[in-house]
Motif scaffolding. Structure first.
Motif, PDB file in Angstrom:
ATOM      1  N   VAL A  22       0.835  -1.206   0.000  1.00 54.53           N
ATOM      2  CA  VAL A  22       0.000   0.000   0.000  1.00 54.53           C
ATOM      3  C   VAL A  22       0.870   1.258   0.000  1.00 54.53           C
ATOM      4  O   VAL A  22       0.688   2.163  -0.829  1.00 54.53           O
ATOM      5  CB  VAL A  22      -0.952   0.006   1.211  1.00 54.53           C
ATOM      6  CG1 VAL A  22      -1.681   1.350   1.315  1.00 54.53           C
ATOM      7  CG2 VAL A  22      -1.961  -1.132   1.103  1.00 54.53           C
ATOM      8  N   VAL A  38      -2.420   5.776   6.130  1.00 55.91           N
ATOM      9  CA  VAL A  38      -1.982   4.381   6.288  1.00 55.91           C
ATOM     10  C   VAL A  38      -1.613   4.121   7.744  1.00 55.91           C
ATOM     11  O   VAL A  38      -1.995   3.092   8.333  1.00 55.91           O
ATOM     12  CB  VAL A  38      -0.785   4.085   5.360  1.00 55.91           C
ATOM     13  CG1 VAL A  38      -0.244   2.678   5.623  1.00 55.91           C
ATOM     14  CG2 VAL A  38      -1.195   4.236   3.902  1.00 55.91           C
ATOM     15  N   LEU A 101      -4.565  -5.307  -4.087  1.00 55.90           N
ATOM     16  CA  LEU A 101      -4.445  -4.143  -3.209  1.00 55.90           C
ATOM     17  C   LEU A 101      -4.382  -2.847  -4.009  1.00 55.90           C
ATOM     18  O   LEU A 101      -4.966  -1.835  -3.614  1.00 55.90           O
ATOM     19  CB  LEU A 101      -3.208  -4.286  -2.323  1.00 55.90           C
ATOM     20  CG  LEU A 101      -3.335  -5.230  -1.123  1.00 55.90           C
ATOM     21  CD1 LEU A 101      -1.994  -5.408  -0.438  1.00 55.90           C
ATOM     22  CD2 LEU A 101      -4.367  -4.708  -0.129  1.00 55.90           C
ATOM     23  N   ILE A 105      -6.852   0.275  -3.636  1.00 57.09           N
ATOM     24  CA  ILE A 105      -6.390   1.631  -3.329  1.00 57.09           C
ATOM     25  C   ILE A 105      -6.972   2.632  -4.319  1.00 57.09           C
ATOM     26  O   ILE A 105      -7.459   3.708  -3.939  1.00 57.09           O
ATOM     27  CB  ILE A 105      -4.845   1.684  -3.354  1.00 57.09           C
ATOM     28  CG1 ILE A 105      -4.267   0.855  -2.210  1.00 57.09           C
ATOM     29  CG2 ILE A 105      -4.364   3.129  -3.246  1.00 57.09           C
ATOM     30  CD1 ILE A 105      -2.775   0.650  -2.326  1.00 57.09           C
TER      31      ILE A 105
END
Length: 282
Positions: A22, A38, A101, A105
């Motif tokens: 990420v 995050v 992922l 995102i």
């Protein structure tokens, strides 16, 4: 000490991989302003995991003896479930984790509003909390078998090592063959889960709920007692008992045979490029 260490090392590396993917994707796409979100997701997930463990542990302390035995059995069954799903899920998801992922995102940050920050926080929170809650249930089961300070120490060391390895992977200075790592640790964890399952059956019997197939298969209480150094070691890792019953032996080997077959069965399709990425060689 070794089992909590290995579990936290593996769980920590899984979480670190997710966070690293990420954070790395945000940096590569010029979205550095979203990196604080995050960290917020990580901290919220850690807090949620700790509160979950504390609530379960506190509730257990208030129960009478019979209910505690039932509680230990239930925790053991849940731990076996999450360990099994963790191992099998990682086998299936490792090759496509990065791509999935990145898509998540992009979707979380697609909307041009303050809600996209909450979407990113939620993405990281649920990804890390999943690993954290899995660890909580297993560690509770492990701590019930070992009341010394070695188990918490091992868990802490495993977590610290995983953070270091995760950071090394993130900055690109450390290469780890993830496919081989997850395969061998997966086999070991399934053996550990089989011992937890067997111990849970024993707890159900001590609670007076399960009284079938209680004939003792063998008696090694004089040869290798569970209280001896080697017996403690084997009990802490594989759930060894010096006087196991038919019920305990049966569930141990039935679970181990079934899960190892599924885990070691090769995937139907193989993509060399994805295999190379999964191994950390790309």
């Amino acid at each position: 000490m070794f089992v909590p260490f290995l579990i936290m090392l593996r769980e920590g590396i899984e979480a670190a991989l997710i966070v690293g993917i990420v954070a790395g994707y945000l940096s590569q796409t010029g979205r550095h302003q979203w990196l604080p979100y995050v960290w917020i997701g990580i901290l919220l997930a850690l807090g949620f995991s700790l509160l979950t463990g504390a609530a379960i542990q506190y509730g257990n302390a208030e129960f009478p003896q019979k209910i505690q035995e039932i509680f230990e059995a239930v925790i053991g069954f849940v731990a076996v479930g999450v360990l099994t799903s963790m191992v099998l899920w990682m086998k299936k998801a490792a090759r496509s984790m990065a791509k999935s992922l990145r898509v998540s995102i992009d979707e979380a940050l697609a909307a041009r509003s303050s809600a996209n920050g909450l979407g990113l926080i939620a993405l990281v929170f649920f990804a890390v909390a999943r690993e954290g809650v899995e660890s909580v249930f297993f560690l509770l089961a492990a701590f019930q078998q070992s009341h010394s300070a070695e188990a918490p120490t091992g868990a802490l060391l495993g977590l610290l090592c995983s953070v270091g390895i995760g950071y090394g992977i993130y900055v690109g200075g450390l290469r780890l063959n993830l496919t081989r790592f997850f395969r061998w640790t997966g086999i070991f964890i399934l053996a550990v889960a089989a011992g937890v399952l067997s111990s849970s059956m024993k707890s159900l019997h001590e609670a007076g709920i399960w009284n079938y197939a209680q004939a003792v298969v063998f008696d090694w209480s004089n040869t290798l007692p569970v209280g001896s150094p080697l017996g403690v070691f084997l009990s802490g890792i594989f759930g060894y008992q010096d006087t196991p019953t038919v019920s305990e032996i049966t569930v141990y080997f039935a679970y181990l045979a079934a899960t190892l077959y599924v885990f070691l069965c090769p995937s139907r399709k193989s993509d060399p490029v994805k295999d190379k990425i999964a191994q950390g060689q790309a």
